[in-house]
Design a protein around this motif. Structure first.
Motif, PDB file in Angstrom:
ATOM      1  N   GLU A 143       0.831  -1.204   0.000  1.00 46.94           N
ATOM      2  CA  GLU A 143       0.000   0.000   0.000  1.00 46.94           C
ATOM      3  C   GLU A 143       0.868   1.258   0.000  1.00 46.94           C
ATOM      4  OE1 GLU A 143      -3.738   1.864   2.477  1.00 46.94           O
ATOM      5  OE2 GLU A 143      -3.694  -0.255   1.927  1.00 46.94           O
ATOM      6  N   GLU A 144       1.989   1.219   0.691  1.00 43.19           N
ATOM      7  CA  GLU A 144       2.891   2.373   0.656  1.00 43.19           C
ATOM      8  C   GLU A 144       3.415   2.613  -0.768  1.00 43.19           C
ATOM      9  OE1 GLU A 144       5.924   2.030   3.618  1.00 43.19           O
ATOM     10  OE2 GLU A 144       4.523   2.449   5.251  1.00 43.19           O
ATOM     11  N   LYS A 145       3.727   1.554  -1.462  1.00 36.59           N
ATOM     12  CA  LYS A 145       4.158   1.691  -2.861  1.00 36.59           C
ATOM     13  C   LYS A 145       3.021   2.274  -3.700  1.00 36.59           C
ATOM     14  CE  LYS A 145       5.884  -1.013  -6.801  1.00 36.59           C
ATOM     15  NZ  LYS A 145       6.247  -2.373  -7.285  1.00 36.59           N
ATOM     16  N   PHE A 146       1.801   1.825  -3.435  1.00 38.76           N
ATOM     17  CA  PHE A 146       0.620   2.329  -4.132  1.00 38.76           C
ATOM     18  C   PHE A 146       0.443   3.826  -3.878  1.00 38.76           C
ATOM     19  CE2 PHE A 146      -4.172   2.783  -3.768  1.00 38.76           C
ATOM     20  CZ  PHE A 146      -4.395   2.904  -5.134  1.00 38.76           C
ATOM     21  N   VAL A 147       0.644   4.252  -2.635  1.00 37.20           N
ATOM     22  CA  VAL A 147       0.540   5.667  -2.296  1.00 37.20           C
ATOM     23  C   VAL A 147       1.532   6.492  -3.107  1.00 37.20           C
ATOM     24  CG1 VAL A 147       1.011   7.364  -0.477  1.00 37.20           C
ATOM     25  CG2 VAL A 147      -0.404   5.359   0.029  1.00 37.20           C
ATOM     26  N   ARG A 148       2.759   6.012  -3.191  1.00 33.45           N
ATOM     27  CA  ARG A 148       3.773   6.759  -3.945  1.00 33.45           C
ATOM     28  C   ARG A 148       3.397   6.869  -5.421  1.00 33.45           C
ATOM     29  NH1 ARG A 148       7.016   3.963  -0.083  1.00 33.45           N
ATOM     30  NH2 ARG A 148       7.361   2.202  -1.490  1.00 33.45           N
ATOM     31  N   VAL A 164       0.751   9.570  -5.786  1.00 36.51           N
ATOM     32  CA  VAL A 164       1.374  10.896  -5.762  1.00 36.51           C
ATOM     33  C   VAL A 164       2.036  11.193  -7.105  1.00 36.51           C
ATOM     34  CG1 VAL A 164       3.190  12.295  -4.708  1.00 36.51           C
ATOM     35  CG2 VAL A 164       1.701  10.887  -3.264  1.00 36.51           C
ATOM     36  N   GLU A 165       2.767  10.222  -7.624  1.00 36.46           N
ATOM     37  CA  GLU A 165       3.462  10.421  -8.898  1.00 36.46           C
ATOM     38  C   GLU A 165       2.481  10.707 -10.023  1.00 36.46           C
ATOM     39  OE1 GLU A 165       6.428   7.930 -11.937  1.00 36.46           O
ATOM     40  OE2 GLU A 165       6.002   7.163  -9.935  1.00 36.46           O
ATOM     41  N   ARG A 166       1.354   9.999 -10.016  1.00 36.49           N
ATOM     42  CA  ARG A 166       0.353  10.175 -11.060  1.00 36.49           C
ATOM     43  C   ARG A 166      -0.593  11.338 -10.758  1.00 36.49           C
ATOM     44  NH1 ARG A 166      -0.973   5.480 -14.408  1.00 36.49           N
ATOM     45  NH2 ARG A 166       0.573   3.846 -14.123  1.00 36.49           N
ATOM     46  N   ARG A 167      -0.467  11.919  -9.572  1.00 35.55           N
ATOM     47  CA  ARG A 167      -1.295  13.057  -9.164  1.00 35.55           C
ATOM     48  C   ARG A 167      -2.782  12.708  -9.194  1.00 35.55           C
ATOM     49  NH1 ARG A 167       1.675  17.622  -8.855  1.00 35.55           N
ATOM     50  NH2 ARG A 167      -0.125  18.969  -9.149  1.00 35.55           N
ATOM     51  N   ILE A 168      -3.099  11.541  -8.671  1.00 37.92           N
ATOM     52  CA  ILE A 168      -4.488  11.109  -8.545  1.00 37.92           C
ATOM     53  C   ILE A 168      -5.025  11.590  -7.200  1.00 37.92           C
ATOM     54  CG2 ILE A 168      -6.025   9.112  -8.352  1.00 37.92           C
ATOM     55  CD1 ILE A 168      -4.056   7.615 -10.200  1.00 37.92           C
ATOM     56  N   PRO A 169      -6.130  12.314  -7.154  1.00 37.92           N
ATOM     57  CA  PRO A 169      -6.663  12.807  -5.884  1.00 37.92           C
ATOM     58  C   PRO A 169      -6.858  11.675  -4.870  1.00 37.92           C
ATOM     59  CG  PRO A 169      -7.794  13.843  -7.703  1.00 37.92           C
ATOM     60  CD  PRO A 169      -6.933  12.774  -8.306  1.00 37.92           C
ATOM     61  N   THR A 170      -6.335  11.886  -3.674  1.00 42.84           N
ATOM     62  CA  THR A 170      -6.317  10.846  -2.650  1.00 42.84           C
ATOM     63  C   THR A 170      -6.644  11.444  -1.291  1.00 42.84           C
ATOM     64  OG1 THR A 170      -4.611   9.619  -3.870  1.00 42.84           O
ATOM     65  CG2 THR A 170      -4.900   9.062  -1.548  1.00 42.84           C
ATOM     66  N   PRO A 183      -2.567  16.375  -5.368  1.00 42.35           N
ATOM     67  CA  PRO A 183      -3.895  16.490  -4.746  1.00 42.35           C
ATOM     68  C   PRO A 183      -4.111  15.379  -3.715  1.00 42.35           C
ATOM     69  CG  PRO A 183      -4.105  15.491  -6.907  1.00 42.35           C
ATOM     70  CD  PRO A 183      -2.654  15.846  -6.752  1.00 42.35           C
ATOM     71  N   LEU A 184      -3.413  15.489  -2.617  1.00 46.51           N
ATOM     72  CA  LEU A 184      -3.389  14.450  -1.584  1.00 46.51           C
ATOM     73  C   LEU A 184      -3.649  15.085  -0.227  1.00 46.51           C
ATOM     74  CD1 LEU A 184      -2.620  11.644  -0.375  1.00 46.51           C
ATOM     75  CD2 LEU A 184      -0.233  12.383  -0.498  1.00 46.51           C
TER      76      LEU A 184
END
Length: 237
Positions: free
Chosen positions: A76-81, A84-90, A170-171
């Motif tokens: 999940e931490e890898k998914f979070v990164r 962020v890289e893809r700038r998907i609102p989270t 957008p996090l």
């Protein structure tokens, strides 16, 4: 600037609860996103990131420091990164707040348990539009060092880093539980001690954070810029 996302963006709720007897908070959070796709990350389900226009990370009774025993946490931490890289609102909630900060190099530690209504200091961020300062705190872990690129947008007497926002992506994250209201009191009491304080659930604005997040997702363009708020964050002290 690219056009903003559709009125009904493709949202995913990532469930992080390993204990089937404590899933009430995941159920409560998902109820605020009836059109979203639920993904049980603990069970091995994953978000098709190419399809995601917004992601919400739920709470959990797990600790992010248990990654050695719970391999899904490192995933999940890898998914979070990648989000962020893809700038998907989270939006990260409680454990979601902690896993985001940990994924970006921050520190999460076991602290004293707080199961109570608490008063928070909410910064001038659109995530908190119309959100009352009295919120539901249900946690024994806390972020003690910020992740890279994050700044504090909410604090409380018992938790200095009570909410964060990324400076360029957008996090957003909150340590408190915007999904919980008075009808969940019995489930909370069954899960652990509840500390009755001077506040009541009538002081809480459940779900308002989620409504604001959905609006922010809709206002985020394909490059990850939030038209209304870019560069306008003021942090809580």
């Amino acid at each position: 600037m690219s056009s903003t996302r559709a009125d009904c963006p493709n949202l995913f709720v990532v469930r992080n609860e390993p204990n089937p007897d404590r899933e009430y908070h995941c159920d409560a959070l998902a109820s605020w996103f009836p059109d979203a796709t639920e993904v049980d990350f603990v069970a091995g389900e994953r978000v098709p990131i190419e399809e995601a226009e917004g992601v919400v990370l739920t709470g959990s009774t797990a600790g992010v420091y248990e990654a050695e025993d719970r391999p899904w946490i490192a995933e999940e931490e890898k998914f979070v990164r990648e989000l962020v890289e893809r700038r998907i609102p989270t939006l990260g909630v409680c454990f979601g707040h902690q896993v985001v900060n940990s994924a970006l190099g921050g520190t999460v530690e076991r602290v004293d348990t707080t199961h109570a209504l608490v008063e928070s200091d909410l910064g001038h961020d659109p995530l908190f539009d119309g959100v009352a300062p009295v919120v539901v705190a249900l946690h024994g872990d806390a972020v003690t060092e910020l992740g890279d690129g994050l700044e504090v947008i909410a604090s409380a007497d018992h938790a200095r880093i009570f909410g964060t926002r990324h400076r360029t992506a957008p996090l957003w994250t909150v340590q408190f539980h915007p999904e919980i209201d008075a009808e969940h009191r019995e489930a909370i009491r069954e899960a652990g001690d509840w500390d009755e304080r001077e506040f009541s659930f009538a002081d809480v604005t459940p779900g308002r954070v989620f409504e604001n997040f959905k609006r922010l997702v809709a206002e985020t363009d394909e490059g990850g810029e939030v038209a209304e708020t870019a560069g306008a964050v003021e942090t809580a002290e």
